[in-house]
Every structure is written in C-alpha cells, then in structure tokens.
Design a protein around this motif. Structure first.
Motif, PDB file in Angstrom:
ATOM      1  N   LEU A  69       0.827  -1.204   0.000  1.00  0.00           N
ATOM      2  CA  LEU A  69       0.000   0.000   0.000  1.00  0.00           C
ATOM      3  C   LEU A  69       0.863   1.257   0.000  1.00  0.00           C
ATOM      4  O   LEU A  69       0.497   2.268  -0.617  1.00  0.00           O
ATOM      5  N   GLU A  70       2.022   1.198   0.657  1.00  0.00           N
ATOM      6  CA  GLU A  70       2.897   2.378   0.700  1.00  0.00           C
ATOM      7  C   GLU A  70       3.343   2.769  -0.710  1.00  0.00           C
ATOM      8  O   GLU A  70       3.402   3.959  -1.047  1.00  0.00           O
ATOM      9  N   ASP A  71       3.644   1.775  -1.553  1.00  0.00           N
ATOM     10  CA  ASP A  71       4.058   2.078  -2.928  1.00  0.00           C
ATOM     11  C   ASP A  71       2.896   2.669  -3.722  1.00  0.00           C
ATOM     12  O   ASP A  71       3.093   3.566  -4.552  1.00  0.00           O
ATOM     13  N   LEU A  72       1.698   2.144  -3.489  1.00  0.00           N
ATOM     14  CA  LEU A  72       0.530   2.667  -4.203  1.00  0.00           C
ATOM     15  C   LEU A  72       0.241   4.103  -3.779  1.00  0.00           C
ATOM     16  O   LEU A  72      -0.123   4.942  -4.616  1.00  0.00           O
ATOM     17  N   LEU A  73       0.403   4.399  -2.495  1.00  0.00           N
ATOM     18  CA  LEU A  73       0.200   5.770  -2.018  1.00  0.00           C
ATOM     19  C   LEU A  73       1.221   6.719  -2.631  1.00  0.00           C
ATOM     20  O   LEU A  73       0.895   7.853  -3.008  1.00  0.00           O
ATOM     21  N   GLN A  74       2.456   6.247  -2.745  1.00  0.00           N
ATOM     22  CA  GLN A  74       3.491   7.091  -3.329  1.00  0.00           C
ATOM     23  C   GLN A  74       3.177   7.397  -4.790  1.00  0.00           C
ATOM     24  O   GLN A  74       3.297   8.538  -5.237  1.00  0.00           O
ATOM     25  N   SER A  75       2.751   6.375  -5.540  1.00  0.00           N
ATOM     26  CA  SER A  75       2.393   6.597  -6.942  1.00  0.00           C
ATOM     27  C   SER A  75       1.172   7.498  -7.049  1.00  0.00           C
ATOM     28  O   SER A  75       1.105   8.374  -7.922  1.00  0.00           O
ATOM     29  N   GLY A  76       0.194   7.298  -6.155  1.00  0.00           N
ATOM     30  CA  GLY A  76      -0.986   8.154  -6.178  1.00  0.00           C
ATOM     31  C   GLY A  76      -0.650   9.600  -5.900  1.00  0.00           C
ATOM     32  O   GLY A  76      -1.233  10.516  -6.509  1.00  0.00           O
ATOM     33  N   ASN A  77       0.302   9.843  -5.017  1.00  0.00           N
ATOM     34  CA  ASN A  77       0.703  11.218  -4.715  1.00  0.00           C
ATOM     35  C   ASN A  77       1.442  11.865  -5.874  1.00  0.00           C
ATOM     36  O   ASN A  77       1.392  13.082  -6.049  1.00  0.00           O
ATOM     37  N   VAL A  78       2.139  11.052  -6.649  1.00  0.00           N
ATOM     38  CA  VAL A  78       2.764  11.597  -7.868  1.00  0.00           C
ATOM     39  C   VAL A  78       1.671  12.129  -8.805  1.00  0.00           C
ATOM     40  O   VAL A  78       1.783  13.229  -9.362  1.00  0.00           O
ATOM     41  N   GLY A  79       0.611  11.341  -8.959  1.00  0.00           N
ATOM     42  CA  GLY A  79      -0.504  11.802  -9.785  1.00  0.00           C
ATOM     43  C   GLY A  79      -1.185  13.024  -9.197  1.00  0.00           C
ATOM     44  O   GLY A  79      -1.613  13.924  -9.938  1.00  0.00           O
ATOM     45  N   LEU A  80      -1.278  13.062  -7.859  1.00  0.00           N
ATOM     46  CA  LEU A  80      -1.901  14.228  -7.215  1.00  0.00           C
ATOM     47  C   LEU A  80      -1.101  15.498  -7.483  1.00  0.00           C
ATOM     48  O   LEU A  80      -1.671  16.553  -7.808  1.00  0.00           O
ATOM     49  N   VAL A  81       0.215  15.433  -7.350  1.00  0.00           N
ATOM     50  CA  VAL A  81       1.053  16.616  -7.595  1.00  0.00           C
ATOM     51  C   VAL A  81       0.945  17.057  -9.049  1.00  0.00           C
ATOM     52  O   VAL A  81       0.863  18.263  -9.351  1.00  0.00           O
ATOM     53  N   LYS A  82       0.929  16.104  -9.970  1.00  0.00           N
ATOM     54  CA  LYS A  82       0.761  16.458 -11.381  1.00  0.00           C
ATOM     55  C   LYS A  82      -0.588  17.151 -11.613  1.00  0.00           C
ATOM     56  O   LYS A  82      -0.692  18.089 -12.410  1.00  0.00           O
ATOM     57  N   ALA A  83      -1.617  16.657 -10.921  1.00  0.00           N
ATOM     58  CA  ALA A  83      -2.933  17.270 -11.061  1.00  0.00           C
ATOM     59  C   ALA A  83      -2.952  18.684 -10.508  1.00  0.00           C
ATOM     60  O   ALA A  83      -3.550  19.593 -11.093  1.00  0.00           O
ATOM     61  N   ILE A  84      -2.292  18.885  -9.374  1.00  0.00           N
ATOM     62  CA  ILE A  84      -2.232  20.231  -8.788  1.00  0.00           C
ATOM     63  C   ILE A  84      -1.523  21.194  -9.733  1.00  0.00           C
ATOM     64  O   ILE A  84      -1.974  22.325  -9.947  1.00  0.00           O
ATOM     65  N   ASP A  85      -0.430  20.748 -10.322  1.00  0.00           N
ATOM     66  CA  ASP A  85       0.328  21.625 -11.223  1.00  0.00           C
ATOM     67  C   ASP A  85      -0.405  21.882 -12.535  1.00  0.00           C
ATOM     68  O   ASP A  85      -0.247  22.939 -13.144  1.00  0.00           O
ATOM     69  N   GLY A  86      -1.197  20.925 -12.978  1.00  0.00           N
ATOM     70  CA  GLY A  86      -1.842  21.072 -14.286  1.00  0.00           C
ATOM     71  C   GLY A  86      -3.265  21.584 -14.237  1.00  0.00           C
ATOM     72  O   GLY A  86      -3.851  21.849 -15.293  1.00  0.00           O
ATOM     73  N   PHE A  87      -3.834  21.736 -13.060  1.00  0.00           N
ATOM     74  CA  PHE A  87      -5.234  22.143 -12.949  1.00  0.00           C
ATOM     75  C   PHE A  87      -5.409  23.615 -13.298  1.00  0.00           C
ATOM     76  O   PHE A  87      -4.660  24.475 -12.854  1.00  0.00           O
ATOM     77  N   ASP A  88      -6.431  23.913 -14.106  1.00  0.00           N
ATOM     78  CA  ASP A  88      -6.758  25.290 -14.502  1.00  0.00           C
ATOM     79  C   ASP A  88      -8.078  25.660 -13.849  1.00  0.00           C
ATOM     80  O   ASP A  88      -9.156  25.241 -14.292  1.00  0.00           O
ATOM     81  N   VAL A  89      -8.011  26.448 -12.785  1.00  0.00           N
ATOM     82  CA  VAL A  89      -9.210  26.797 -12.041  1.00  0.00           C
ATOM     83  C   VAL A  89     -10.148  27.677 -12.855  1.00  0.00           C
ATOM     84  O   VAL A  89     -11.361  27.723 -12.589  1.00  0.00           O
ATOM     85  N   GLN A  90      -9.631  28.337 -13.890  1.00  0.00           N
ATOM     86  CA  GLN A  90     -10.460  29.233 -14.686  1.00  0.00           C
ATOM     87  C   GLN A  90     -11.464  28.472 -15.552  1.00  0.00           C
ATOM     88  O   GLN A  90     -12.433  29.061 -16.039  1.00  0.00           O
ATOM     89  N   ARG A  91     -11.273  27.188 -15.750  1.00  0.00           N
ATOM     90  CA  ARG A  91     -12.199  26.402 -16.578  1.00  0.00           C
ATOM     91  C   ARG A  91     -13.510  26.110 -15.853  1.00  0.00           C
ATOM     92  O   ARG A  91     -14.476  25.665 -16.464  1.00  0.00           O
ATOM     93  N   GLY A  92     -13.527  26.320 -14.543  1.00  0.00           N
ATOM     94  CA  GLY A  92     -14.769  26.143 -13.807  1.00  0.00           C
ATOM     95  C   GLY A  92     -15.041  24.736 -13.332  1.00  0.00           C
ATOM     96  O   GLY A  92     -16.128  24.458 -12.819  1.00  0.00           O
TER      97      GLY A  92
END
Length: 266
Positions: A69-92
């Motif tokens: 589970l620790e490895d899965l959490l680490q991979s999931g957090n990689v996706g979370l950081v990518k989502a934070i960096d790529g999210f455009d709040v102006q799209r609504g």
C-alpha cells in the motif's frame, strides 16, 4: 406554547461545485504565482495535504493485488502533484474531477512498470492490455472465448502478435510453488516445495545393513523383508509362512536385535 424545531447545522452551499471555497482560492492564488515564487511551494503542499484522503481511498482499491500500500500511495501522490500543477481553475471544473483520473493513472502505471514477475518491454505490456481488452469484448459478442485469429482481426494485428500478447500475460504474475491448490484454499501444494529429507540420515545405515541381512537365518531374513520392504502385517506374514503371529513377532524382534548389535559393533 408553540413547538420549536431543533436547529440542525447545515453545510454551506457549494460555490460552483466547490464545497470548500478556501480550496478554490488556493488554486486561484497558485495560478497567479510565478513558478519560482516562494509561496508557490507552500500552497502546493497545502493542497496535497488536503487531498491525502482522496489518494488513500483510491490506492486502497488496489491494495489486494500484490503491491504494498505504501508504494501505491506514493504513486498516487505523484498523480496528485501532477494534477495540482496542471489544474486550470479558470475552466470552472472541480479539482477532484480532474485529479481522480490522474491519480488512478499513476497507480495503474505503477502496476504496469513494477507488477511484472519478469521484465518485459513497454510494447509487450501495452500489447497484453490491448489483447485482453479485445478478448473480453469478443467474449461478450461471441459468447465464447475467441481464437487468436479473431483477436488479431479485431485489433488489426498479426496472429503472431495476438498470441504474443496472450503469452506475455504469464510473465505478469507467476504462481508460487507454495500456492494453495485445494477448493477450500486450506492446504498447499507441497509436491514441489523444498522439504528436509529425513531419510538422508539413514543412507549410511542402510548401506551397511544389506550385507548383514545375508548373514541372518533364512526365516528371520524373510520375515524382515516381508515386514519392512513388503509392507505386510504380522498377520499376513504368519498366514504366508504357516506360523503363528506370536512366532513372527519373536522372529522379527530377534532379527532386529541381531542387526542392531552388528551395526553398533561395526
């Protein structure tokens, strides 16, 4: 007196789907900060902490598939950081709707990259996924397991490539030699599991025993051979030799004592 209704706390109405307006404001601040701004990292970390529960829930979906589970959490957090960096709040859009596919994508990529029993190329990993997806679709259409030729036609690939996709699946998860085999999963197949051979301790004694057997009287030697090498009971031996079971027991005891004495003296 008029009855009064208990006051029930209500959740604040969502702001364009955002149940936490503060989170939206964080993304708005993030969008106006330069990549090297000192506040940017703090906001990213704050947003990541806020969504750890989401990462944990998604990772637990895959926690019974052989990966820690620790490895899965680490991979999931990689996706979370990518989502934070790529999210455009102006799209609504709401952030979670954008983040979930990216988190799941990183977790699945973890399985593709590290979940194989032996290393195979990315081309074969993708081929395996395509072949099995096509097979599942054809099973629904045909009502039976499709042939390699039918899968190849569905994917517009050669029959050899389709067969290769099925074969590479065997490299994804190897069955342990210690695997359970019974229907109720309560016992192991120990036919190929390494075990301590207790008989090895008797090899020397057995090698020394054979010459001594020839020195015994015929009837005593016959009783021992029938009892220990023929796996016959004393009653069966008595019936074969035409003697009583008591006599067989005495012959066996006398022969064993004689052999034991000779082995200890050797």
């Amino acid at each position: 007196m008029p009855k009064t209704m208990p006051v029930t706390p209500t959740r604040a109405p969502a702001e364009n789907g955002w149940h936490e307006p503060a989170e939206k404001r964080l993304f708005e601040q993030l969008a106006h900060l330069a990549p090297d701004h000192p506040t940017r990292q703090r906001i990213r970390e704050d947003l990541a902490v806020r969504h750890q529960g989401l990462v944990t829930r998604l990772a637990r979906r895959f926690s019974n598939r052989g990966e820690p589970l620790e490895d899965l959490l680490q991979s999931g957090n990689v996706g979370l950081v990518k989502a934070i960096d790529g999210f455009d709040v102006q799209r609504g859009h709401v952030f979670t709707a954008y983040a979930v596919p990216m988190i799941l994508g990183e977790i699945r990529r973890h399985f593709r990259d590290t979940g194989w029993a032996i290393h195979v190329s990315r081309r074969l990993q993708n081929l395996k996924i395509m072949v099995h997806a096509a097979r599942d679709d054809l099973v629904q259409t045909l009502g039976r397991r499709p042939t390699s030729r039918e899968v190849a036609r569905e994917l517009d690939v050669s029959v050899a490539e389709a067969e290769e996709g099925f074969e590479v699946d065997e490299a994804y998860s190897c069955l342990s030699l210690d695997a359970m085999i019974s229907d109720d999963n309560d016992r192991r197949d120990e036919s190929h599991v390494a075990q301590i051979d207790r008989e090895l301790d008797l090899v020397v004694d057995r090698a020394a025993l054979w010459p001594l057997l020839s020195d015994l009287p015929d009837r005593e030697r016959t009783v021992l051979l029938m009892r220990f090498f023929g796996n016959q009971t004393q009653s069966e031996i008595a019936g074969t030799l035409g003697v009583s079971q008591v006599q067989v027991s005495r012959l066996q005891a006398r022969a064993c004592s004689e052999l034991r004495a000779r082995l200890e003296a050797a």
